[in-house]
Design a protein around this motif. Structure first.
Motif: not given
Length: 963
Positions: A308-309, A312, A315, A570, A572, A575, A577, A601-602
């Motif tokens: 999932a990381s 990010r 995507e 885009h 972050w 985060e 990790w 950051n979303n």
């Protein structure tokens, strides 16, 4: 309906699927006391028979029964192949919203396949007679109403960790016997693939398992049999009565069997018990690499970066733009298809269908030719997840196309879509295996036919080489691609030379001169290289991982170059990790020529993302990357002394040495000093001391301080004589970086201000002039209370958090970016205070400033003095402590706890104090901020002034003073 009634009815039934399936299902509902589809959902919106779907094989496909969030159910006539039914369900599972259970039945048996994401497949098979058992009926009832009860307990991650750990044991055993690590790695990968191939039925009839059982009974026969099998997997052929497919693809080009002992064979037999079809390639590569590579074995049980990381980055860089392209293309196709009506002539209808087909083919061709580069691909995690995502998108497009009635096309996305560069031998080869396994898994999961002749297409797209310096010491070329996604290696700027070597370090300096500062972290070179690829038009965008320190200091230079030539779209900023098994804090940064709205950051961003990974999205926008160092702050803040060697000694030993005479009559106090580091400041002082021969003392003078010199000869000299830097070897008895400028600035001060280089809270303290600060302290060469107060204000804390970097999640304070850029109130800058002080009657140390600024200086100093006094009383209550004079004069007293208060005093630290922030502490800080706001002339300042407004005003002051 009772179980006996159900069994009796369906044992004798000879009805075909079309005639019997719905009645059978209704009877199952009656047996389990569950409502039928029509009873539960008369609209058929979430539970129905013959749920419409489309299959990639063409034509209409129907899930015989579908219940949202529970199952897809497919029927076949009695004695038909239920495996085919399961494959059908797989094909249209995406159109059924990917139900967690896939159930097939031929009226004589019911088979439940679990399909929960991230779990190992479980299968429940029930014959008619089994329905007499309450437990079986309960499992079926859960499928209808509580499918979560059937979620497998074993996750794919747990299975994968177990498999990699056991393989690591085998690899370690083989290396212990003297086999070359690369031979071990290659052999283990071949064995790994045998295990995987057997569990997906590419090796027939449990052939590998049978071979290991034979080998365990007769170990002398195994080498010949196993060698024959591996050779046949390279070419195809017959192994006894079994036909072996042609695998190769390069994995079986070289067969060099290593001797296996009985314990090895036993371990391999145990490994055959695992479900290798379900391993997770996106993490297996990392774990397997740790088991194969001796340098990483200690990390075998450590955490890994979860898929999932990684997604990010994949995507926004890969998938979102391609999905947007397909949305546009799909709307165009829909518009064309809508014109096909019965009134149109056959020729017109065919022409419109041809136009729609061309639009579809354009998108599929785009995907087939799309290339993603990972220039630090490691064991292939990014490559595999990117490939899987591209295949998922292609599959979705084909499902959409079938709904339009367009012709199907074979799946074209393949390992050729992903490109990699990797320097590590183990990882480069393993990346190919990761992609192979992932490709085969995906094909099987989606009911697609596997490649044949060979099964493994040769992967030549993972290049084994360095990505930032080529073999000639020049800048290497990267393959042309559409986008870049990668997790480049993390290595601090100060460690590059020692770990990479002088030649490599000099090559980096030469190649990237003017582009990447020499002191930048290693990851910055990948950012600059990716930026260059975008600027040259070789890629459209990039998504890279860096430690969060890239937001500040010299590292930020590469992001400043990025925002000048393209844009960050885009990101972050900070985060968690996992890197090499260790938890770190990172920034994830996507940049390039995409025009999509920015996201930080979303959260959507209305304006831009700055190089420090902040945004002007708020009411008050300020790009603090425009801040510059100010001349009036120069030569005031310094990093403490860096030892480069074991110069530290305990307080007990230092005090013993302080009492010893020397042959030249000079005391050891000349070269022994109390030493503080960051933890001494934020916690309790540890009573540390240090040997310090200063910045100019020659060896022949140092040796007269007998005990300290003997210690350095024994504990420091051996290490320093092996140091790669000549100056460290030459002056081995001195600290490596003794900070001449700092010592000069502190020389005449009775005390100085210090803060921890890395700390949760930005805390400043006064330190006695006799204490030598360690490199983990930042020293401000001022003794006055006014400067202390300004540094401890809200304004300076906000500035330092935004302008500084961080180590993990912990803020880092640096002389250059945080102190030297900070705009002090006019008249109270370091240049204005200049170190000169006067001591007032109440003990306040006031800087000698111009008369018009003295009132502000005094107001700040009085509050700051009070803050320091209150804090010291809290840290060391007189009732709990004793002050013990040192064994020599001019050194600060030792503060020790009275025996009955040791435990309580251990909890009295600055970190604990600022974690609690009692009311009195908040009050004194508010008073301090008010006094400093007045010095700035901010008459409108209140506690409610936003952080952004404060930073905006400070930036304006910084920019005015640059002129």
């Amino acid at each position: 309906m009772t179980p006996d009634e159900f069994i009796t009815k369906w044992q004798v039934s000879t009805l075909k699927e079309s005639a019997a399936s719905q009645e059978h299902f209704i009877d199952v509902c009656r047996l389990l006391n569950e409502p039928t589809p029509a009873e539960a959902d008369p609209t058929g919106e979430w539970y129905c028979f013959e749920k419409g779907a489309k299959k990639t094989t063409g034509g209409d496909g129907w899930a015989d029964v579908w219940k949202r969030g529970c199952f897809g159910w497919e029927y076949k006539s009695k004695h038909k192949n239920l495996k085919d039914a399961f494959v059908q369900l797989h094909r249209y599972a995406p159109a059924l919203e990917n139900p967690p259970l896939l159930i097939v039945s031929d009226m004589e048996q019911i088979i439940i396949h679990t399909a929960f994401t991230g779990t190992v497949l479980d299968i429940y098979e029930f014959a008619l007679e089994d329905l007499l058992k309450p437990r079986v009926r309960q499992i079926l009832k859960w499928a209808f109403s509580d499918s979560e009860r059937l979620r497998p307990s074993l996750t794919t991650a747990e299975l994968t960790e177990q498999a990699a750990r056991q393989f690591g044991i085998l690899a370690h055993a083989l290396r212990e016997r003297g086999h070359h690590p690369l031979q071990v790695a290659h052999f283990c990968q071949q064995l790994l693939f045998c295990l995987f191939a057997e569990d997906i039925d590419l090796l027939p009839n449990r052939l590998f398992n049978k071979l290991l059982n034979l080998g365990y009974q007769m170990p002398e026969r195994l080498p010949y049999k196993l060698t024959d099998l591996l050779h046949l997997m390279a070419t195809g052929g017959s192994f006894g009565i079994e036909d072996i497919d042609w695998f190769n693809g390069g994995l079986f080009d070289s067969i060099a069997l290593l001797p296996l002992e009985r314990s090895d064979i036993r371990l391999l037999r145990d490994l055959t018990k695992l479900n290798w079809a379900a391993i997770e390639p996106s993490i297996f590569g990392t774990l397997f690499e740790r088991g194969l590579d001796p340098s990483q074995r200690a990390q075998l049980g450590a955490h890994y970066t979860d898929p999932a990381s990684i997604m990010r980055l994949v995507e926004p860089v890969v998938l979102a733009p391609l999905r947007a392209e397909w949305t546009i293309k799909r709307d165009e196709i829909a518009a064309v298809i809508s014109q096909i009506t019965p009134k149109k002539s056959a020729a017109t209808r065919n022409k419109l269908l041809s136009i729609a087909q061309q639009l579809l083919d354009q998108m599929l061709d785009r995907l087939r030719d799309y290339r993603v580069l990972d220039p630090a691909c490691g064991s292939g995690n990014f490559l595999f997840l990117t490939l899987r995502s591209l295949k998922d998108l292609e599959y979705k497009i084909l499902l959409d196309a079938e709904q339009f009635g367009l012709k199907k096309r074979p799946l074209a996305v393949s390992p050729a879509n992903v490109l990699g560069i990797e320097r590590n031998d183990y990882a480069a080869e393993l990346a190919r295996a990761t992609v192979w396994i992932g490709e085969l898994q995906w094909m099987l999961e989606h009911g697609a036919s596997l490649n044949k002749n060979p099964i493994l297409k040769k992967i030549t797209v993972v290049e084994h080489r360095d990505a930032i310096v080529d073999t000639t010491g020049n800048e290497p070329d990267w393959p042309v691609a559409d986008v870049i996604v990668s997790n480049p290696p993390f290595l601090g700027g100060s460690k590059k030379r020692s770990l990479l070597g002088n030649d490599y370090f000099k090559a980096l300096e030469t190649i990237y001169a003017g582009r990447v500062p020499a002191g930048a972290d290693l990851v910055c070179y990948w950012f600059e290289k990716a930026r260059t690829q975008i600027e040259l038009g070789k890629v459209q965008a990039a998504g890279l991982v860096a430690t969060n320190s890239i937001r500040g200091g010299v590292n930020r230079n590469v992001l400043e170059r990025i925002v000048k030539t393209t844009r960050i779209f885009h990101a972050w900023s900070d985060e968690p990790w996992i890197n090499a098994g260790a938890a770190v804090r990172v920034s994830l940064i996507c940049f390039g020529h995409y025009s999509a709205p920015a996201v930080l950051n979303n959260q959507p961003v209305d304006t831009v993302i700055y190089a420090d990974l902040t945004t002007g999205n708020c009411a008050v926008a300020s790009d603090l990357t425009a801040a510059k160092t100010l001349p009036e702050n120069a030569q005031t803040a310094f990093q403490g002394s860096q030892k480069i060697g074991a110069f530290d000694v305990s307080g007990e030993l230092a005090r013993a040495w302080l009492l010893l005479p020397n042959p030249h009559g000079q005391p050891n106090s000349d070269v022994l000093k109390p030493s503080w580091n960051g933890l001494d400041l934020t916690r309790r002082p540890r009573d540390g001391w240090i040997i310090d021969f200063g910045t100019e003392m020659v060896e022949t003078d140092a040796m007269f301080y007998e005990a300290p010199f003997a210690h350095v000869v024994k504990h420091v000299k051996p290490e320093r004589m092996n140091n790669h830097r000549a100056i460290y070897r030459r002056y081995w008895w001195r600290h490596g970086e003794a900070r001449i400028g700092m010592r000069r600035a502190l020389k005449d001060l009775p005390r100085y201000i210090a803060t921890a280089h890395v700390a949760k809270h930005r805390l400043f303290v006064f330190m006695h002039s006799a204490i030598l600060p360690d490199k983990m302290l930042i020293v401000i060469a001022r003794a006055d209370d006014t400067t202390f107060g300004i540094l401890h204000s809200r304004f300076h804390e906000l500035w330092s958090l935004r302008m500084g970097t961080s180590l993990g999640a912990t803020p880092r304070y640096t002389p250059s970016t945080t102190f030297e850029t900070f705009p002090f109130p006019i008249g109270l800058t370091p240049a204005d205070t200049n170190g000169a002080i006067e001591t007032l009657e109440n003990g306040v140390l006031l800087p000698l400033v111009k008369m018009e600024y003295k009132a502000h200086a005094l107001a700040i100093a009085n509050v700051a003095y009070r803050l320091n006094q209150l804090r010291n009383n809290w840290l060391n209550p007189p009732e709990w402590t004793e002050h013990i004079p040192e064994v020599v004069s001019d050194y600060p007293d030792r503060i020790i706890a009275k025996p009955e208060y040791i435990a309580q005093l251990n909890q009295r630290t600055l970190t604990h104090l600022y974690n609690q922030r009692p009311a009195w502490l908040n009050l004194i800080h508010q008073q301090l901020d008010g006094a400093i706001a007045n010095a700035y002339g901010w008459k409108d300042y209140t506690l409610d002034m936003t952080d952004d407004e404060v930073l905006k005003r400070l930036l304006e002051l910084n920019q005015v003073r640059q002129r």
